[in-house]
Design a protein around this motif. Structure first.
Motif, PDB file in Angstrom:
ATOM      1  N   THR A 137       0.815  -1.210   0.000  1.00 56.70           N
ATOM      2  CA  THR A 137       0.000   0.000   0.000  1.00 56.70           C
ATOM      3  C   THR A 137       0.852   1.264   0.000  1.00 56.70           C
ATOM      4  OG1 THR A 137      -0.162  -0.211   2.406  1.00 56.70           O
ATOM      5  CG2 THR A 137      -1.979  -1.090   1.113  1.00 56.70           C
ATOM      6  N   GLN A 139       3.926   3.161  -2.632  1.00 58.00           N
ATOM      7  CA  GLN A 139       4.709   3.105  -3.868  1.00 58.00           C
ATOM      8  C   GLN A 139       6.157   3.472  -3.556  1.00 58.00           C
ATOM      9  OE1 GLN A 139       3.430   5.708  -7.028  1.00 58.00           O
ATOM     10  NE2 GLN A 139       4.562   4.573  -8.586  1.00 58.00           N
ATOM     11  N   ASP A 145       7.880   0.068  -7.817  1.00 54.66           N
ATOM     12  CA  ASP A 145       6.467  -0.229  -7.590  1.00 54.66           C
ATOM     13  C   ASP A 145       5.604   0.525  -8.601  1.00 54.66           C
ATOM     14  OD1 ASP A 145       7.071  -1.875  -5.515  1.00 54.66           O
ATOM     15  OD2 ASP A 145       6.596  -0.426  -3.946  1.00 54.66           O
ATOM     16  N   ILE A 146       4.539  -0.133  -9.067  1.00 55.02           N
ATOM     17  CA  ILE A 146       3.684   0.476 -10.096  1.00 55.02           C
ATOM     18  C   ILE A 146       2.758   1.536  -9.510  1.00 55.02           C
ATOM     19  CG2 ILE A 146       3.809  -1.524 -11.616  1.00 55.02           C
ATOM     20  CD1 ILE A 146       1.024  -2.325 -10.577  1.00 55.02           C
ATOM     21  N   ASP A 147       2.311   1.362  -8.251  1.00 51.65           N
ATOM     22  CA  ASP A 147       1.462   2.349  -7.595  1.00 51.65           C
ATOM     23  C   ASP A 147       1.435   2.037  -6.106  1.00 51.65           C
ATOM     24  OD1 ASP A 147      -0.374   0.223  -7.197  1.00 51.65           O
ATOM     25  OD2 ASP A 147      -1.446   0.696  -9.056  1.00 51.65           O
ATOM     26  N   SER A 148       0.559   2.727  -5.365  1.00 54.07           N
ATOM     27  CA  SER A 148       0.479   2.545  -3.916  1.00 54.07           C
ATOM     28  C   SER A 148      -0.663   1.615  -3.511  1.00 54.07           C
ATOM     29  CB  SER A 148       0.298   3.910  -3.239  1.00 54.07           C
ATOM     30  OG  SER A 148      -0.886   4.536  -3.717  1.00 54.07           O
ATOM     31  N   ASN A 149      -1.124   0.775  -4.442  1.00 58.31           N
ATOM     32  CA  ASN A 149      -2.225  -0.152  -4.142  1.00 58.31           C
ATOM     33  C   ASN A 149      -2.114  -1.324  -5.120  1.00 58.31           C
ATOM     34  OD1 ASN A 149      -4.819  -0.910  -2.878  1.00 58.31           O
ATOM     35  ND2 ASN A 149      -5.689  -0.421  -4.880  1.00 58.31           N
ATOM     36  N   HIS A 150      -1.134  -2.203  -4.849  1.00 61.36           N
ATOM     37  CA  HIS A 150      -0.852  -3.244  -5.847  1.00 61.36           C
ATOM     38  C   HIS A 150      -0.553  -4.592  -5.202  1.00 61.36           C
ATOM     39  CE1 HIS A 150       3.179  -1.705  -4.825  1.00 61.36           C
ATOM     40  NE2 HIS A 150       3.582  -2.948  -5.041  1.00 61.36           N
ATOM     41  N   ALA A 164       0.288  -5.961 -10.371  1.00 58.44           N
ATOM     42  CA  ALA A 164      -0.950  -5.417 -10.919  1.00 58.44           C
ATOM     43  C   ALA A 164      -1.655  -4.623  -9.831  1.00 58.44           C
ATOM     44  CB  ALA A 164      -1.857  -6.528 -11.435  1.00 58.44           C
ATOM     45  N   THR A 165      -2.355  -3.582 -10.232  1.00 63.90           N
ATOM     46  CA  THR A 165      -3.170  -2.821  -9.290  1.00 63.90           C
ATOM     47  C   THR A 165      -4.233  -3.741  -8.689  1.00 63.90           C
ATOM     48  OG1 THR A 165      -2.807  -0.795 -10.546  1.00 63.90           O
ATOM     49  CG2 THR A 165      -4.703  -0.847  -9.056  1.00 63.90           C
ATOM     50  N   THR A 178     -11.827  -2.412  -9.181  1.00 63.05           N
ATOM     51  CA  THR A 178     -10.697  -2.062  -8.313  1.00 63.05           C
ATOM     52  C   THR A 178     -11.036  -2.308  -6.846  1.00 63.05           C
ATOM     53  OG1 THR A 178      -9.983  -0.375  -9.873  1.00 63.05           O
ATOM     54  CG2 THR A 178      -9.129  -0.200  -7.634  1.00 63.05           C
ATOM     55  N   GLN A 180      -9.515  -1.424  -2.827  1.00 64.22           N
ATOM     56  CA  GLN A 180      -8.587  -0.618  -2.045  1.00 64.22           C
ATOM     57  C   GLN A 180      -8.067  -1.489  -0.899  1.00 64.22           C
ATOM     58  OE1 GLN A 180      -7.764   2.444  -3.136  1.00 64.22           O
ATOM     59  NE2 GLN A 180      -6.132   2.516  -1.604  1.00 64.22           N
TER      60      GLN A 180
END
Length: 671
Positions: A137, A139, A145-150, A164-165, A178, A180
């Motif tokens: 959670t 990045q 890291d691709i994002d902050s939720n992956h 992946a997200t 999606t 969270q």
């Protein structure tokens, strides 16, 4: 008897079956059936709480017995239900990792971005043998890291092989939706590996939904090259500056089929997140806090502007590749108490060395400040540092990383509490006389380290400055060869050349001053002088016998003369008063002369040296034509040496000539 044997077979078979699968519908009563450490705990209702609202901590929870991965039988299926509670809405910390590991001991692992799995030196090592699935959670750019939720699949590293997200496939709507991860809502994840297809699938869904028909992640992996026979399965988690609560409600594992479904009626309840309407007074308080924070921010910004130069360092885009080896200057400044003289360990040809304690890990380190004004070749030098950070040997000082400021480099090493060997050999301090058994152990340890550098690592490493002052002693008086500031790496198949003679007067092989061509044999020459240092308790250059004013200037000449007179033990350290094993002392002094043989081809290799020291090979006789005076024993012209200004020689009577050739970077010769 037959019935009893059949019964035993059935019991053993039943135990074996139990080892391949287990199910936790909550963890109530599992205190003794689950290995937990760090801040992990099992709550009274059976909820596994990995972390709490504390910062910079790690936690682990593992099935207590290893699971067995036999050849051609490494398929597995597992599922668990988790929930991540943020400390406040839209505020996130680090996540949860499902781990398959050969160990449950992660004492050296760091919190925050390292998720309690690795540290700066262990991340990305193939020897980790770790496969993991991260629910992250935050990045972290250093791990791409691709994002902050992956969700990510990790192999021996926190840089995911696939990611992946966070989302799930709705079979009803036929779309991806999606999720969270840190919403505080329970979610279920399924991780399945098929050994035939060599395919690892990861599927995610809300707890209330059935397993989707399409997985979130799918990665082709040959786990037979990663997993060992005995492995542990479980969870790792960590908090950073902003903490989270991480919970596991239930967990199922199976190596002989699909993991058993979890029973919702038996799972523990999650704590309730309470939402209150803010009253006017609460809003006023919040407003005052915001104003106070703004004022503090302005003050902090002013302080930062004033003190910016104090912690200023160089950080260029290309250095992101070496981020795991990079320390901030502020971190090292605080570790060494501002590089105070009270923390000074010593001063050498390359700069000052300070003792420090890294604040974030409480690890004791030695920090060397090295002058480095030239920008040319700095990228190659940093690459060299990161390469040497991968050297692992019990008799090498571990290079942990670096920091770069304008005009200097700071190198960070493991701290050696007993200091350098030369102080115990040469300083006339009462009680500092080394006994022979420790000296002999040190001699063997340095030989083992050089053998590793020359022949056993993936590249050849030339130390190029082997001497007593570069041998450090740990808490158990084990030798640790240090100071790789002069080292050069090159491929086993490539013949290296350098444009400068590098080393210390008295230790430089004769051929090096002529050919400017370092080899493993020039390291053997330096090791030979080191052997005489340890056995004789004398420095390489200086008056060798206080009873004779006409005695030789060089230690090697004097030991050679003692050997020619048939009394080589006369050269032994007089402070030992004969308290040594004569055969071993004679072996060390003769081996030192053999390593110092003026012609490179006549010296032994480090492998032969180790065999001689271990008694598995016999020390050959010194050649009759061995004559240091006629062949140029030290590789230095005596007239030149005597004509050098006194400032060129250090207090020890030796001088380090430390010139790095930026055009001969290790990248030129790397594998």
């Amino acid at each position: 008897m037959i019935h009893i044997s059949v019964l035993l077979i059935l019991v053993v078979h039943a135990i074996a079956q139990d080892e391949t699968q287990f199910t936790y519908n909550g963890f109530q009563g599992a205190t003794n059936k689950l290995h937990v450490d760090g801040i992990a705990t099992i709550l009274p209702n059976g909820l596994l709480q990995l972390t709490n609202y504390s910062s910079y901590n790690t936690s682990h929870a593992f099935y207590p017995r290893p699971v067995i991965f036999k050849p051609n039988h490494i398929s597995f299926s597992t599922t668990f239900i988790f929930a991540i509670y943020p400390i406040a809405p839209n505020q996130s910390s680090h996540g949860i990792v499902f781990v398959i590991s050969p160990t449950t001991h992660f004492q050296q692992a760091l919190p925050s971005a390292y998720l309690g799995l690795f540290n700066t030196s262990s991340n990305r090592l193939p020897s980790n043998h770790i496969i993991a699935v991260e629910l992250d959670t935050i990045q972290n750019p250093e791990f791409k890291d691709i994002d902050s939720n992956h969700v990510g699949i990790d192999v021996n590293s926190l840089t995911s092989s696939a990611a992946a997200t966070a989302a799930y496939y709705s079979d009803k709507l036929r779309v991806n939706k999606t999720l969270q991860l840190n919403s505080g809502k329970p979610m279920q994840i399924w991780i399945d590996y098929d050994e035939v297809e060599m395919l690892l699938n990861v599927t995610l869904a809300p707890f209330s939904s059935p397993k989707p028909s399409k997985c979130l992640l799918s990665k082709q992996l040959n786990l037979s090259t990663i997993l060992l026979r005995n492995m542990y399965v479980g969870f790792s988690s960590a908090t950073g500056p902003i903490p989270n609560y991480h919970y596991i409600l239930g967990w199922s594992w199976n190596q002989s089929g699909k993991a058993q479904d979890l029973d919702p009626s038996k799972l523990p309840s999650l704590p309730q997140i309470k939402h209150h309407k803010k009253s006017l007074s609460q809003l006023i308080i919040v407003l005052l806090i915001v104003i106070s924070l703004l004022l503090l921010s302005m003050i902090a910004a002013a302080i930062w502007f004033v003190w910016k130069k104090k912690y200023e360092e160089l950080l260029e885009p290309w250095e992101k590749e070496y981020a795991p080896y990079r320390y901030s200057f502020k971190e090292l400044y605080l570790a060494t108490k501002g590089f105070k003289n009270s923390e000074l360990l010593g001063v050498g040809g390359f700069g000052k060395v300070y003792k420090g304690i890294i604040p974030s890990t409480s690890r004791q380190v030695a920090v060397k400040r090295v002058s480095q004004d030239s920008k040319q070749g700095i990228k190659e030098f940093v690459a060299e540092i990161s390469s040497m950070g991968r050297l692992r040997h019990r008799n090498l000082v571990q290079l942990l990383g670096y920091c770069r400021r304008k005009g200097e480099l700071l190198l960070v090493y493991d701290y050696m509490p007993n200091g350098s060997l030369d102080k115990l050999l040469f300083d006339k301090v009462e009680g500092s006389i080394l006994c022979w058994s420790i000296r002999f152990k040190i001699i063997k340890g340095v030989a083992s380290a050089l053998l590793y550098l020359h022949e056993e690592w993936e590249q050849v490493v030339l130390h190029r400055d082997v001497k007593a002052s570069n041998v450090l002693l740990d808490a158990e008086m084990n030798a640790r060869l240090g100071d790789f500031g002069l080292a050069k790496l090159y491929d086993h198949s490539i013949d290296p050349r350098t444009t400068h003679v590098v080393g210390t007067i008295g230790y430089i092989a004769p051929e090096l001053s002529r050919t400017r061509k370092p080899t493993t044999s020039t390291d053997v020459f330096s090791y030979g002088m080191f052997l005489l240092e340890v056995g004789c308790g004398r420095r390489p250059i200086g008056k060798q016998n206080e009873d004779n004013d006409a005695e030789a200037l060089f230690l090697s000449d004097w030991v050679y003369d003692c050997w020619k007179m048939g009394d080589i033990l006369k050269a032994s350290d007089p402070r030992m008063e004969g308290d040594y094993v004569e055969d071993e002392m004679e072996l060390i002094l003769k081996l030192g002369l053999l390593c110092l043989y003026p012609i490179a081809e006549g010296r032994p290799t480090m492998r032969q040296v180790v065999q001689i020291l271990n008694g598995s090979a016999t020390l050959p006789e010194l050649p009759s034509e061995y004559n240091p005076e006629t062949i140029g024993f030290l590789g230095e012209d005596l007239g030149t040496l005597h004509s050098l200004p006194s400032s060129f020689l250090s207090s020890s009577g030796t001088s380090s000539v430390a010139v790095m050739s930026s055009t001969n970077s290790v990248l030129r010769y790397g594998r």
